[in-house]
Design a protein around this motif. Structure first.
Motif, PDB file in Angstrom:
ATOM      1  N   GLN A  65       0.869  -1.170   0.000  1.00 20.96           N
ATOM      2  CA  GLN A  65       0.000   0.000   0.000  1.00 20.96           C
ATOM      3  C   GLN A  65       0.904   1.217   0.000  1.00 20.96           C
ATOM      4  O   GLN A  65       1.784   1.340   0.853  1.00 20.96           O
ATOM      5  N   ILE A  66       0.695   2.106  -0.970  1.00 21.74           N
ATOM      6  CA  ILE A  66       1.536   3.294  -1.064  1.00 21.74           C
ATOM      7  C   ILE A  66       0.662   4.537  -1.206  1.00 21.74           C
ATOM      8  O   ILE A  66      -0.311   4.542  -1.944  1.00 21.74           O
ATOM      9  N   SER A  67       1.000   5.536  -0.417  1.00 23.60           N
ATOM     10  CA  SER A  67       0.332   6.838  -0.520  1.00 23.60           C
ATOM     11  C   SER A  67       1.345   7.901  -0.121  1.00 23.60           C
ATOM     12  O   SER A  67       2.414   7.600   0.398  1.00 23.60           O
ATOM     13  N   ASN A  68       0.991   9.135  -0.373  1.00 27.10           N
ATOM     14  CA  ASN A  68       1.841  10.245   0.025  1.00 27.10           C
ATOM     15  C   ASN A  68       1.347  10.737   1.377  1.00 27.10           C
ATOM     16  O   ASN A  68       0.311  11.397   1.466  1.00 27.10           O
ATOM     17  N   HIS A  69       2.069  10.410   2.425  1.00 27.79           N
ATOM     18  CA  HIS A  69       1.629  10.738   3.781  1.00 27.79           C
ATOM     19  C   HIS A  69       1.580  12.248   4.008  1.00 27.79           C
ATOM     20  O   HIS A  69       0.704  12.739   4.716  1.00 27.79           O
ATOM     21  N   ASP A  70       2.506  12.984   3.394  1.00 28.36           N
ATOM     22  CA  ASP A  70       2.525  14.438   3.567  1.00 28.36           C
ATOM     23  C   ASP A  70       1.301  15.098   2.950  1.00 28.36           C
ATOM     24  O   ASP A  70       0.715  16.008   3.526  1.00 28.36           O
ATOM     25  N   GLU A  71       0.926  14.644   1.767  1.00 29.27           N
ATOM     26  CA  GLU A  71      -0.211  15.224   1.059  1.00 29.27           C
ATOM     27  C   GLU A  71      -1.520  14.501   1.369  1.00 29.27           C
ATOM     28  O   GLU A  71      -2.584  14.937   0.956  1.00 29.27           O
ATOM     29  N   GLN A  72      -1.445  13.382   2.042  1.00 26.30           N
ATOM     30  CA  GLN A  72      -2.597  12.546   2.399  1.00 26.30           C
ATOM     31  C   GLN A  72      -3.436  12.166   1.181  1.00 26.30           C
ATOM     32  O   GLN A  72      -4.650  12.249   1.192  1.00 26.30           O
ATOM     33  N   ASN A  73      -2.722  11.760   0.119  1.00 22.92           N
ATOM     34  CA  ASN A  73      -3.397  11.259  -1.068  1.00 22.92           C
ATOM     35  C   ASN A  73      -2.422  10.411  -1.876  1.00 22.92           C
ATOM     36  O   ASN A  73      -1.315  10.139  -1.431  1.00 22.92           O
ATOM     37  N   ILE A  74      -2.839  10.007  -3.045  1.00 22.70           N
ATOM     38  CA  ILE A  74      -1.982   9.257  -3.957  1.00 22.70           C
ATOM     39  C   ILE A  74      -1.354  10.269  -4.907  1.00 22.70           C
ATOM     40  O   ILE A  74      -2.060  10.999  -5.593  1.00 22.70           O
ATOM     41  N   SER A  75      -0.037  10.305  -4.925  1.00 26.48           N
ATOM     42  CA  SER A  75       0.668  11.322  -5.702  1.00 26.48           C
ATOM     43  C   SER A  75       1.418  10.701  -6.882  1.00 26.48           C
ATOM     44  O   SER A  75       1.451   9.481  -7.054  1.00 26.48           O
ATOM     45  N   GLU A  76       2.048  11.564  -7.655  1.00 23.16           N
ATOM     46  CA  GLU A  76       2.879  11.117  -8.766  1.00 23.16           C
ATOM     47  C   GLU A  76       4.006  10.206  -8.267  1.00 23.16           C
ATOM     48  O   GLU A  76       4.390   9.253  -8.943  1.00 23.16           O
ATOM     49  N   LYS A  77       4.532  10.481  -7.065  1.00 25.29           N
ATOM     50  CA  LYS A  77       5.575   9.618  -6.486  1.00 25.29           C
ATOM     51  C   LYS A  77       5.040   8.200  -6.280  1.00 25.29           C
ATOM     52  O   LYS A  77       5.759   7.226  -6.482  1.00 25.29           O
ATOM     53  N   CYS A  78       3.792   8.079  -5.888  1.00 25.05           N
ATOM     54  CA  CYS A  78       3.175   6.759  -5.694  1.00 25.05           C
ATOM     55  C   CYS A  78       3.074   6.020  -7.023  1.00 25.05           C
ATOM     56  O   CYS A  78       3.351   4.821  -7.108  1.00 25.05           O
ATOM     57  N   TYR A  79       2.676   6.746  -8.040  1.00 23.25           N
ATOM     58  CA  TYR A  79       2.568   6.175  -9.380  1.00 23.25           C
ATOM     59  C   TYR A  79       3.940   5.692  -9.855  1.00 23.25           C
ATOM     60  O   TYR A  79       4.080   4.563 -10.336  1.00 23.25           O
ATOM     61  N   ASP A  80       4.974   6.522  -9.693  1.00 21.89           N
ATOM     62  CA  ASP A  80       6.329   6.135 -10.096  1.00 21.89           C
ATOM     63  C   ASP A  80       6.805   4.907  -9.322  1.00 21.89           C
ATOM     64  O   ASP A  80       7.421   4.003  -9.883  1.00 21.89           O
ATOM     65  N   PHE A  81       6.508   4.882  -8.029  1.00 22.11           N
ATOM     66  CA  PHE A  81       6.884   3.741  -7.198  1.00 22.11           C
ATOM     67  C   PHE A  81       6.205   2.464  -7.695  1.00 22.11           C
ATOM     68  O   PHE A  81       6.844   1.427  -7.866  1.00 22.11           O
ATOM     69  N   SER A  82       4.901   2.543  -7.952  1.00 19.12           N
ATOM     70  CA  SER A  82       4.162   1.351  -8.389  1.00 19.12           C
ATOM     71  C   SER A  82       4.668   0.850  -9.735  1.00 19.12           C
ATOM     72  O   SER A  82       4.772  -0.365  -9.941  1.00 19.12           O
ATOM     73  N   LYS A  83       5.015   1.754 -10.643  1.00 22.01           N
ATOM     74  CA  LYS A  83       5.583   1.331 -11.927  1.00 22.01           C
ATOM     75  C   LYS A  83       6.894   0.597 -11.733  1.00 22.01           C
ATOM     76  O   LYS A  83       7.141  -0.435 -12.360  1.00 22.01           O
ATOM     77  N   ALA A  84       7.750   1.101 -10.850  1.00 24.30           N
ATOM     78  CA  ALA A  84       9.038   0.455 -10.596  1.00 24.30           C
ATOM     79  C   ALA A  84       8.842  -0.932  -9.999  1.00 24.30           C
ATOM     80  O   ALA A  84       9.511  -1.890 -10.379  1.00 24.30           O
ATOM     81  N   VAL A  85       7.915  -1.059  -9.062  1.00 23.72           N
ATOM     82  CA  VAL A  85       7.673  -2.340  -8.393  1.00 23.72           C
ATOM     83  C   VAL A  85       7.135  -3.362  -9.394  1.00 23.72           C
ATOM     84  O   VAL A  85       7.497  -4.539  -9.318  1.00 23.72           O
ATOM     85  N   ASP A  86       6.328  -2.938 -10.340  1.00 25.03           N
ATOM     86  CA  ASP A  86       5.785  -3.877 -11.325  1.00 25.03           C
ATOM     87  C   ASP A  86       6.872  -4.551 -12.149  1.00 25.03           C
ATOM     88  O   ASP A  86       6.639  -5.604 -12.741  1.00 25.03           O
ATOM     89  N   PHE A  87       8.058  -3.961 -12.212  1.00 24.61           N
ATOM     90  CA  PHE A  87       9.132  -4.527 -13.022  1.00 24.61           C
ATOM     91  C   PHE A  87      10.155  -5.297 -12.212  1.00 24.61           C
ATOM     92  O   PHE A  87      11.180  -5.705 -12.723  1.00 24.61           O
ATOM     93  N   VAL A  88       9.865  -5.540 -10.933  1.00 21.41           N
ATOM     94  CA  VAL A  88      10.761  -6.336 -10.095  1.00 21.41           C
ATOM     95  C   VAL A  88      10.737  -7.784 -10.596  1.00 21.41           C
ATOM     96  O   VAL A  88       9.670  -8.370 -10.768  1.00 21.41           O
ATOM     97  N   ASP A  89      11.914  -8.335 -10.805  1.00 21.63           N
ATOM     98  CA  ASP A  89      12.051  -9.726 -11.235  1.00 21.63           C
ATOM     99  C   ASP A  89      12.924 -10.439 -10.208  1.00 21.63           C
ATOM    100  O   ASP A  89      14.111 -10.146 -10.099  1.00 21.63           O
ATOM    101  N   ILE A  90      12.348 -11.351  -9.438  1.00 19.24           N
ATOM    102  CA  ILE A  90      13.100 -12.014  -8.371  1.00 19.24           C
ATOM    103  C   ILE A  90      13.737 -13.322  -8.815  1.00 19.24           C
ATOM    104  O   ILE A  90      14.471 -13.936  -8.063  1.00 19.24           O
ATOM    105  N   LEU A  91      13.433 -13.764 -10.033  1.00 18.89           N
ATOM    106  CA  LEU A  91      13.951 -15.054 -10.487  1.00 18.89           C
ATOM    107  C   LEU A  91      15.336 -14.952 -11.071  1.00 18.89           C
ATOM    108  O   LEU A  91      15.841 -14.023 -11.486  1.00 18.89           O
TER     109      LEU A  91
END
Length: 91
Positions: A65-91
């Motif tokens: 779960q990711i949100s911007n605690h300072d702004e108390q919403n979902i920010s562009e930083k959250c979007y960038d984070f989620s995009k990066a996580v989607d490309f994690v390859d653990i194999l």
């Protein structure tokens, strides 16, 4: 900037949801070893982006779960984070 449905559609998968003011996604794995590898990769992304998610780990899944605690919403930083996580390859 607040995240929109268009942002969600641009993510790697459709599995990110907006829940309780956070971007949320459940990742499933074969075993706890894979969970830990994934969690470590997420840790590196969080440190590099200086944006830290809530992580719930169990034997075979991780809920992020990711949100911007300072702004108390979902920010562009959250979007960038989620995009990066989607490309994690653990194999």
């Amino acid at each position: 900037m607040k995240i929109t449905e268009e942002h969600l559609a641009a993510l790697n998968t459709n599995d990110w949801q907006i829940e309780e003011g956070s971007l949320t996604k459940t990742f499933k794995f074969k075993n706890f070893k894979e969970v830990v590898k994934f969690a470590n990769a997420v840790f590196e992304i969080a440190e590099n982006q200086n944006h830290h998610p809530e992580m719930k780990l169990s034997y075979s899944q991780v809920i992020l779960q990711i949100s911007n605690h300072d702004e108390q919403n979902i920010s562009e930083k959250c979007y960038d984070f989620s995009k990066a996580v989607d490309f994690v390859d653990i194999l």
